[in-house]
Design a protein around this motif. Structure first.
Motif, PDB file in Angstrom:
ATOM      1  N   GLU A   1       0.864  -1.179   0.000  1.00  0.00           N
ATOM      2  CA  GLU A   1       0.000   0.000   0.000  1.00  0.00           C
ATOM      3  C   GLU A   1       0.897   1.225   0.000  1.00  0.00           C
ATOM      4  O   GLU A   1       1.844   1.309   0.772  1.00  0.00           O
ATOM      5  N   LEU A   2       0.570   2.155  -0.877  1.00  0.00           N
ATOM      6  CA  LEU A   2       1.379   3.354  -1.046  1.00  0.00           C
ATOM      7  C   LEU A   2       0.456   4.566  -0.984  1.00  0.00           C
ATOM      8  O   LEU A   2      -0.526   4.628  -1.712  1.00  0.00           O
TER       9      LEU A   2
ATOM     10  N   LEU B   1      -3.452  10.286  -2.574  1.00  0.00           N
ATOM     11  CA  LEU B   1      -3.702   9.265  -3.578  1.00  0.00           C
ATOM     12  C   LEU B   1      -3.293   7.954  -2.925  1.00  0.00           C
ATOM     13  O   LEU B   1      -2.128   7.770  -2.562  1.00  0.00           O
ATOM     14  N   LEU B   2      -4.252   7.076  -2.717  1.00  0.00           N
ATOM     15  CA  LEU B   2      -3.978   5.788  -2.095  1.00  0.00           C
ATOM     16  C   LEU B   2      -3.901   4.729  -3.176  1.00  0.00           C
ATOM     17  O   LEU B   2      -4.821   4.605  -3.994  1.00  0.00           O
ATOM     18  N   CYS B   3      -2.812   3.983  -3.183  1.00  0.00           N
ATOM     19  CA  CYS B   3      -2.587   2.938  -4.185  1.00  0.00           C
ATOM     20  C   CYS B   3      -2.387   1.621  -3.452  1.00  0.00           C
ATOM     21  O   CYS B   3      -1.541   1.521  -2.566  1.00  0.00           O
ATOM     22  N   ARG B   4      -3.162   0.651  -3.851  1.00  0.00           N
ATOM     23  CA  ARG B   4      -3.030  -0.683  -3.268  1.00  0.00           C
ATOM     24  C   ARG B   4      -2.669  -1.662  -4.376  1.00  0.00           C
ATOM     25  O   ARG B   4      -3.253  -1.622  -5.448  1.00  0.00           O
ATOM     26  N   PHE B   5      -1.731  -2.526  -4.060  1.00  0.00           N
ATOM     27  CA  PHE B   5      -1.230  -3.511  -5.014  1.00  0.00           C
ATOM     28  C   PHE B   5      -1.544  -4.904  -4.483  1.00  0.00           C
ATOM     29  O   PHE B   5      -1.227  -5.225  -3.338  1.00  0.00           O
TER      30      PHE B   5
ATOM     31  N   LEU C   1       4.730   6.313  -8.372  1.00  0.00           N
ATOM     32  CA  LEU C   1       3.758   5.234  -8.498  1.00  0.00           C
ATOM     33  C   LEU C   1       4.089   4.325  -9.683  1.00  0.00           C
ATOM     34  O   LEU C   1       4.039   3.104  -9.581  1.00  0.00           O
ATOM     35  N   ARG C   2       4.446   4.933 -10.804  1.00  0.00           N
ATOM     36  CA  ARG C   2       4.787   4.142 -11.993  1.00  0.00           C
ATOM     37  C   ARG C   2       6.026   3.276 -11.746  1.00  0.00           C
ATOM     38  O   ARG C   2       6.077   2.111 -12.155  1.00  0.00           O
ATOM     39  N   THR C   3       7.013   3.822 -11.065  1.00  0.00           N
ATOM     40  CA  THR C   3       8.236   3.070 -10.764  1.00  0.00           C
ATOM     41  C   THR C   3       7.952   1.925  -9.800  1.00  0.00           C
ATOM     42  O   THR C   3       8.459   0.810  -9.978  1.00  0.00           O
ATOM     43  N   THR C   4       7.134   2.181  -8.787  1.00  0.00           N
ATOM     44  CA  THR C   4       6.754   1.127  -7.842  1.00  0.00           C
ATOM     45  C   THR C   4       6.018   0.006  -8.571  1.00  0.00           C
ATOM     46  O   THR C   4       6.289  -1.178  -8.357  1.00  0.00           O
ATOM     47  N   THR C   5       5.097   0.383  -9.444  1.00  0.00           N
ATOM     48  CA  THR C   5       4.336  -0.598 -10.220  1.00  0.00           C
ATOM     49  C   THR C   5       5.273  -1.466 -11.060  1.00  0.00           C
ATOM     50  O   THR C   5       5.142  -2.697 -11.089  1.00  0.00           O
ATOM     51  N   ALA C   6       6.212  -0.834 -11.730  1.00  0.00           N
ATOM     52  CA  ALA C   6       7.162  -1.574 -12.575  1.00  0.00           C
ATOM     53  C   ALA C   6       8.001  -2.539 -11.735  1.00  0.00           C
ATOM     54  O   ALA C   6       8.231  -3.686 -12.148  1.00  0.00           O
ATOM     55  N   GLY C   7       8.439  -2.101 -10.576  1.00  0.00           N
ATOM     56  CA  GLY C   7       9.232  -2.969  -9.708  1.00  0.00           C
ATOM     57  C   GLY C   7       8.457  -4.185  -9.238  1.00  0.00           C
ATOM     58  O   GLY C   7       8.991  -5.303  -9.209  1.00  0.00           O
TER      59      GLY C   7
END
Length: 140
Positions: A18-19, A73-77, A31-37
């Motif tokens: 969660e970011l 902006l809450l991002c959950r993976f 966010l894009r870099t975290t997603t790619a990782g």
């Protein structure tokens, strides 16, 4: 104000990552870099990783204009074998319009992601997308 959503594809599941970022376009690159990782960790092919980075950028472009000033902006993976779901959401005290399914951002997002969903209600606007390597997007 904090975002309590989004998790439409995985109700009751705890996010693997969660970011929380300021709801500002300047942070989309993080966010894009975290997603790619995370996609690389799941052994996604490089082309799918790049498609996912672009799709997350478009999802951000949809939700950020609806965010409250000084909001998050809450991002959950959600990581599953061979699948990555990213759910992004912002809070808004103003009236949230229905998702614009004719927008350029939505068209790009649904072309690149395997599936996508946008929801608006209860003061939260969210977009969720899932990528399965090798599968064509929902818009094709």
């Amino acid at each position: 104000m904090s975002v309590t959503g989004p998790a439409p594809d995985h109700p009751g599941d705890r996010a693997d990552v969660e970011l929380r970022l300021p709801a500002d376009g300047a942070y989309v690159s993080v966010l894009r870099t975290t997603t790619a990782g995370l996609a690389a960790r799941l052994d996604f092919p490089i082309d799918d990783i790049e498609d996912l980075r672009i799709a997350v950028g478009e999802a951000s472009a949809m939700v950020l204009p609806e965010a409250d000033p000084e909001g998050d902006l809450l991002c959950r993976f959600y990581l599953r074998p061979g699948e990555l779901t990213v759910a992004l959401g912002v809070t808004s005290t103003s009236a949230i319009p229905a998702p614009d399914y004719d927008s350029f951002a939505w068209q790009v997002l649904t072309t690149l992601a395997t599936s996508a969903e946008a929801t608006a209600g209860d003061g939260v606007f969210s977009v969720s997308l899932t990528m399965v390597p090798g599968h064509l997007g929902a818009g094709l």
